[in-house]
Design a protein around this motif. Structure first.
Motif, PDB file in Angstrom:
ATOM      1  N   SER A 288     -39.878 101.764-120.190  1.00 12.49           N
ATOM      2  CA  SER A 288     -39.614 101.897-118.768  1.00 12.49           C
ATOM      3  C   SER A 288     -39.941 103.326-118.341  1.00 12.49           C
ATOM      4  N   GLY A 289     -39.732 103.589-117.060  1.00 12.45           N
ATOM      5  CA  GLY A 289     -39.990 104.917-116.525  1.00 12.45           C
ATOM      6  C   GLY A 289     -40.495 104.825-115.105  1.00 12.45           C
ATOM      7  N   PRO A 290     -40.640 105.955-114.426  1.00 15.64           N
ATOM      8  CA  PRO A 290     -41.058 105.950-113.021  1.00 15.64           C
ATOM      9  C   PRO A 290     -42.530 105.579-112.855  1.00 15.64           C
ATOM     10  N   THR A 291     -42.916 105.319-111.623  1.00 19.68           N
ATOM     11  CA  THR A 291     -44.302 105.032-111.282  1.00 19.68           C
ATOM     12  C   THR A 291     -45.230 106.115-111.832  1.00 19.68           C
ATOM     13  N   ALA A 292     -46.343 105.704-112.444  1.00 22.92           N
ATOM     14  CA  ALA A 292     -47.417 106.585-112.910  1.00 22.92           C
ATOM     15  C   ALA A 292     -47.040 107.428-114.123  1.00 22.92           C
ATOM     16  N   VAL A 293     -45.902 107.161-114.755  1.00 24.64           N
ATOM     17  CA  VAL A 293     -45.532 107.951-115.931  1.00 24.64           C
ATOM     18  C   VAL A 293     -46.396 107.593-117.136  1.00 24.64           C
ATOM     19  N   GLY A 294     -47.037 106.427-117.107  1.00 27.33           N
ATOM     20  CA  GLY A 294     -47.922 106.034-118.196  1.00 27.33           C
ATOM     21  C   GLY A 294     -47.364 104.965-119.102  1.00 27.33           C
ATOM     22  N   ARG A 295     -46.540 104.089-118.557  1.00 33.29           N
ATOM     23  CA  ARG A 295     -45.894 103.056-119.382  1.00 33.29           C
ATOM     24  C   ARG A 295     -46.911 102.166-120.086  1.00 33.29           C
ATOM     25  N   SER A 296     -47.876 101.635-119.330  1.00 37.16           N
ATOM     26  CA  SER A 296     -48.843 100.713-119.920  1.00 37.16           C
ATOM     27  C   SER A 296     -49.689 101.403-120.978  1.00 37.16           C
TER      28      SER A 296
ATOM     29  N   ARG B 202     -37.216 105.193-122.329  1.00 32.53           N
ATOM     30  CA  ARG B 202     -37.488 105.661-120.963  1.00 32.53           C
ATOM     31  C   ARG B 202     -38.426 106.858-121.029  1.00 32.53           C
ATOM     32  N   LEU B 203     -39.616 106.688-120.462  1.00 37.55           N
ATOM     33  CA  LEU B 203     -40.584 107.775-120.408  1.00 37.55           C
ATOM     34  C   LEU B 203     -40.279 108.656-119.203  1.00 37.55           C
ATOM     35  N   HIS B 204     -40.250 109.960-119.421  1.00 43.68           N
ATOM     36  CA  HIS B 204     -39.931 110.898-118.345  1.00 43.68           C
ATOM     37  C   HIS B 204     -41.066 111.895-118.178  1.00 43.68           C
ATOM     38  N   ALA B 205     -41.281 112.349-116.953  1.00 40.73           N
ATOM     39  CA  ALA B 205     -42.256 113.402-116.672  1.00 40.73           C
ATOM     40  C   ALA B 205     -41.756 114.224-115.495  1.00 40.73           C
ATOM     41  N   SER B 206     -42.191 115.465-115.423  1.00 34.30           N
ATOM     42  CA  SER B 206     -41.793 116.337-114.332  1.00 34.30           C
ATOM     43  C   SER B 206     -42.431 115.892-113.024  1.00 34.30           C
ATOM     44  N   ARG B 207     -41.912 116.436-111.924  1.00 36.91           N
ATOM     45  CA  ARG B 207     -42.469 116.127-110.610  1.00 36.91           C
ATOM     46  C   ARG B 207     -43.957 116.479-110.564  1.00 36.91           C
TER      47      ARG B 207
ATOM     48  N   ALA C 266     -46.318 109.861-105.041  1.00 41.05           N
ATOM     49  CA  ALA C 266     -45.842 110.888-105.971  1.00 41.05           C
ATOM     50  C   ALA C 266     -44.400 111.267-105.672  1.00 41.05           C
ATOM     51  N   ALA C 267     -44.054 111.381-104.398  1.00 38.96           N
ATOM     52  CA  ALA C 267     -42.681 111.715-104.030  1.00 38.96           C
ATOM     53  C   ALA C 267     -41.726 110.599-104.455  1.00 38.96           C
ATOM     54  N   ARG C 268     -42.167 109.361-104.275  1.00 43.01           N
ATOM     55  CA  ARG C 268     -41.330 108.230-104.697  1.00 43.01           C
ATOM     56  C   ARG C 268     -41.147 108.223-106.209  1.00 43.01           C
ATOM     57  N   ALA C 269     -42.238 108.509-106.935  1.00 40.94           N
ATOM     58  CA  ALA C 269     -42.152 108.537-108.398  1.00 40.94           C
ATOM     59  C   ALA C 269     -41.181 109.612-108.863  1.00 40.94           C
ATOM     60  N   ALA C 270     -41.234 110.782-108.225  1.00 35.61           N
ATOM     61  CA  ALA C 270     -40.316 111.859-108.597  1.00 35.61           C
ATOM     62  C   ALA C 270     -38.871 111.461-108.327  1.00 35.61           C
ATOM     63  N   ALA C 271     -38.633 110.757-107.213  1.00 36.27           N
ATOM     64  CA  ALA C 271     -37.273 110.296-106.908  1.00 36.27           C
ATOM     65  C   ALA C 271     -36.801 109.276-107.939  1.00 36.27           C
TER      66      ALA C 271
END
Length: 369
Positions: free
Chosen positions: A195-203, A289-294, A329-334
């Motif tokens: 799992s993780g936010p949009t565009a973090v690279g899950r796939s 859970r994959l995490h990345a900075s803003r 990008a703002a949504r992904a950071a949120a």
């Protein structure tokens, strides 16, 4: 639930013809018009290794046949599928396993120069491009159905042509039925869920872990949640359909010998995990859970918008303008901040400043512990 034949529009052709992109756009277009439609990417079905008997085609057909009752229960008026159609024998296999399907093969063609340009854009060796184009043009079996010459049409116009010429089922909106989910044996083995936010690279990460497990011969299957709930208009709560499809596919892959299931996408919170488990009572998921900075997320969103990286059917970031990408990008950071605050998942993996390979290596090490 209706027992009338359910249309299966199978868009096929050689690699580079655009079947996946056009198929997803046909699916999205019908969904926007209120026609409940399902989508299946033939190349994503049957991702299970070692391949039973060395042939993915029967497993791919069995996987779609297993999902078929769920798609009916979700109210699908038709199913759009993209992928290579390997001759009359494969078409006959689908007819046998899907007796309540109306098979509608649709061959897509584009000019040789378009195929050549697409091959070269993938980074193929230039000296192999001509042979690849020749092979593609020679692969022209008459499998019946519709044949459409797309010329140099873009994806949107090509999808419009397919809808006009090949979608022959009732394309008027209808109220979705109440879903009565067919039964499926519960999955009892652990599910490794990314799992993780949009565009973090899950796939990308999930495929990397999958490939690393395949190399030493681990019996493993791969599923992308986006493919599990490819029904539009989307259900108000997609989790029941995702869970039923996941349990159904996992049973199919377990029968084929898989003992590890990798799942990309899905739970966005621990509450989501609990909701899935209501439909998968025997499952024991391990959620990474994959995490990345803003800043990292903004870079990855922008790269997806440019179309760099693997091409995914239905990538809704590709081609967006700068303002729209900034909003994503703002949504992904949120999303990342919310998951971080809730300490969502079982294992947190930091991806900022790291290559996909480094991330995959850490996950493999974690799994080995």
């Amino acid at each position: 639930m209706s027992t009338d034949p359910l249309p299966l529009l199978w868009l096929h052709g050689p690699p580079g013809v655009g079947a996946s992109s056009v198929g997803w756009e046909v699916f999205s277009r019908l969904g926007r018009d209120g026609v409940t439609t399902a989508f299946a990417d033939g190349d994503r079905l049957g991702l299970c290794y070692p391949v039973p008997d060395g042939d993915t085609l029967p497993l791919r057909a069995r996987a779609l046949a297993a999902l078929w009752p769920n798609l009916r229960a979700a109210g699908a008026r038709g199913v759009v599928m993209s992928g290579v159609l390997d001759g009359r024998e494969e078409l006959d296999l689908y007819a046998k396993l899907l007796p309540d399907a109306q098979l509608m093969p649709c061959r897509l063609r584009v000019p040789p120069e378009v195929l050549r340009a697409r091959y070269l854009s993938w980074g193929w060796r230039p000296d192999l491009a001509e042979a690849a184009v020749a092979d593609a043009l020679a692969d022209d079996d008459d499998l019946g159905g519709t044949c459409l010459d797309l010329g140099e049409l873009g994806v949107t116009e090509a999808a419009r042509l397919v809808c006009e010429q090949a979608v022959t089922w009732d394309a008027s909106p209808a109220d979705p039925p109440a879903a009565h989910w067919p039964g499926a044996s519960p999955a009892t083995e652990p599910i490794i869920w990314f799992s993780g936010p949009t565009a973090v690279g899950r796939s990308t990460v999930t495929r990397g872990v999958f490939s690393q497990l395949v190399l030493p011969g681990v019996p493993v299957a791969y599923v992308d949640v986006k493919q599990l709930c490819a029904v539009r208009p989307a259900p108000a709560d997609p989790r029941p359909l995702v869970a039923r499809n996941l349990a159904t596919l996992w049973e199919c892959y377990r029968d084929a010998g898989a003992r590890v299931l990798m799942v990309s996408g899905g739970p966005d919170s621990d509450q989501d995990v609990a909701a899935y488990l209501a439909y998968l009572p025997e499952a024991t998921p391990m959620v990474f859970r994959l995490h990345a900075s803003r800043e990292a997320l903004a870079e990855r969103v922008e790269a997806r918008g440019r179309g760099t990286g693997p091409k995914e059917p239905g990538d809704e970031l590709h081609g967006l303008d700068a303002d729209s990408l900034a909003a994503v990008a703002a949504r992904a950071a949120a999303e990342a901040a919310r998951m971080e605050q809730a300490d969502m998942g079982d294992i947190r993996i930091e991806t900022t400043g790291r290559s996909v390979y480094q991330t995959v290596v850490e996950i493999i090490q974690r799994l080995s512990d």
